[in-house]
Enzyme design. Structure first.
Site, PDB file in Angstrom:
ATOM      1  N   ASP A  36       4.198 -19.806  -2.948  1.00 43.61           N
ATOM      2  CA  ASP A  36       3.433 -18.565  -2.978  1.00 43.61           C
ATOM      3  C   ASP A  36       2.024 -18.762  -2.419  1.00 43.61           C
ATOM      4  O   ASP A  36       1.620 -19.873  -2.078  1.00 43.61           O
ATOM      5  CB  ASP A  36       3.352 -18.036  -4.410  1.00 43.61           C
ATOM      6  N   LYS A  58       2.478 -13.371  -0.914  1.00 41.23           N
ATOM      7  CA  LYS A  58       2.219 -11.946  -0.798  1.00 41.23           C
ATOM      8  C   LYS A  58       0.751 -11.674  -1.106  1.00 41.23           C
ATOM      9  O   LYS A  58       0.196 -12.232  -2.044  1.00 41.23           O
ATOM     10  CB  LYS A  58       3.086 -11.158  -1.785  1.00 41.23           C
ATOM     11  N   MET A 173      -4.218 -10.497 -12.585  1.00 43.89           N
ATOM     12  CA  MET A 173      -4.247  -9.798 -11.290  1.00 43.89           C
ATOM     13  C   MET A 173      -5.166  -8.588 -11.376  1.00 43.89           C
ATOM     14  O   MET A 173      -4.860  -7.500 -10.893  1.00 43.89           O
ATOM     15  CB  MET A 173      -2.823  -9.391 -10.870  1.00 43.89           C
TER      16      MET A 173
END
Length: 283
Positions: A36, A58, A173
């Site tokens: 990731d 991403k 996040m």
């Protein structure tokens, strides 16, 4: 051909010394690593010669692979007989979509194993001097995503319930969501003076901790241009950052793994030629 296996591995919050021994051993034996974005790229140096390194990260509006594409890739590599490490920042089962990938592997009949990692949900606060539970202040902790899937028909985060919590709230996040989080909690009755801490890049040399009241959080985050990755702590324990802030990012700069690396000279960049975000970061 002997079937391979997929190891869904947590890489920890950013400091490579927080990688587990099992994760390090699996990386050293891997035939392929699918990793990731929020990852310390120096961890990839543990791979053996000939190991495939595939970026599957991403970022907002920029996905190297779709989730379905990642699932299919893991299945294909394992069916080619490879020992595959699916490397994720933090812990793969804490807002890491590791469960979705495990479900896909199970449906395909591909053997897999989950290797937990140190989650930024506890590591980022700890590096900022914040114990997420503390006698007399917080007997519980709730981990909340600050980035719900926009395709959901209805939100799963119940701010009315969270606003009544007597424990610690940890939002992951949360870089782009501080204002929304604060406004939602205030709208549902949480006290304006509730302590808040925002921890950027926890456990890395770029760590920054911002402290404020709940009713100041939106303005502070906008003024300070809070960037990803960020962990937002709400509750009485957040105030302990004022006295227990033991970590010195400037001292960490002297560690070998913290030395500056050109964007195009990270192991990840050398492996696939782009994506400079893959450096010392934390989920």
């Amino acid at each position: 051909m002997t079937a391979g296996r997929v190891y869904i591995v947590g890489a920890g919050p950013g400091d490579p010394e927080l990688l587990t021994l099992r994760a390090a051993r699996l990386l050293s034996q891997a035939g392929a690593i699918v990793h990731d974005r929020l990852l310390n790229a120096e961890i990839l140096e543990l791979r053996p010669p000939g190991c495939q390194v595939i970026y599957a990260g991403k970022s907002p509006g920029r996905h190297a692979l779709s989730q379905a594409g990642i699932n299919g890739l893991l299945i294909r590599l394992a069916r080619e007989g490879l020992e595959v490490v699916r490397l994720k920042g933090g812990d793969p089962f804490v807002f890491g979509r590791g469960g979705e990938e495990a479900e896909a592997l199970a449906r395909a009949g591909v053997p897999f194993e989950v290797v937990p990692g140190v989650s930024s949900a506890v590591a980022a606060p700890a590096f900022a001097g914040i114990p997420v539970t503390h006698r007399g202040l917080a007997a519980s902790v709730t981990f909340v995503t600050a980035h719900e899937d926009p395709a959901k028909e209805s939100a799963q985060v119940n701010y009315a319930h969270l606003a009544r919590s007597a424990g610690t709230l940890v939002f992951l996040m949360g870089a782009r969501s501080v204002g929304r989080i604060a406004r939602s909690l205030l709208a549902h009755g949480m006290a304006a003076g509730t302590p808040v801490a925002i921890v950027e890049n926890g456990s890395t040399p770029r760590q920054r901790t911002l402290r404020c009241r709940l009713d100041e959080a939106a303005r502070l985050a906008e003024r300070e241009e809070v960037a990803s990755p960020a962990t937002v702590v709400v509750g009485a324990v957040a105030a302990l950052a004022d006295t227990l802030d033991w970590f010195r990012p400037e001292a960490a700069q002297e560690l070998p793994w913290c030395q500056p690396v050109r964007d195009d000279d990270t192991p990840a960049a050398r492996a696939h030629g782009a994506w400079p975000e893959t450096q010392v970061r934390t989920p």
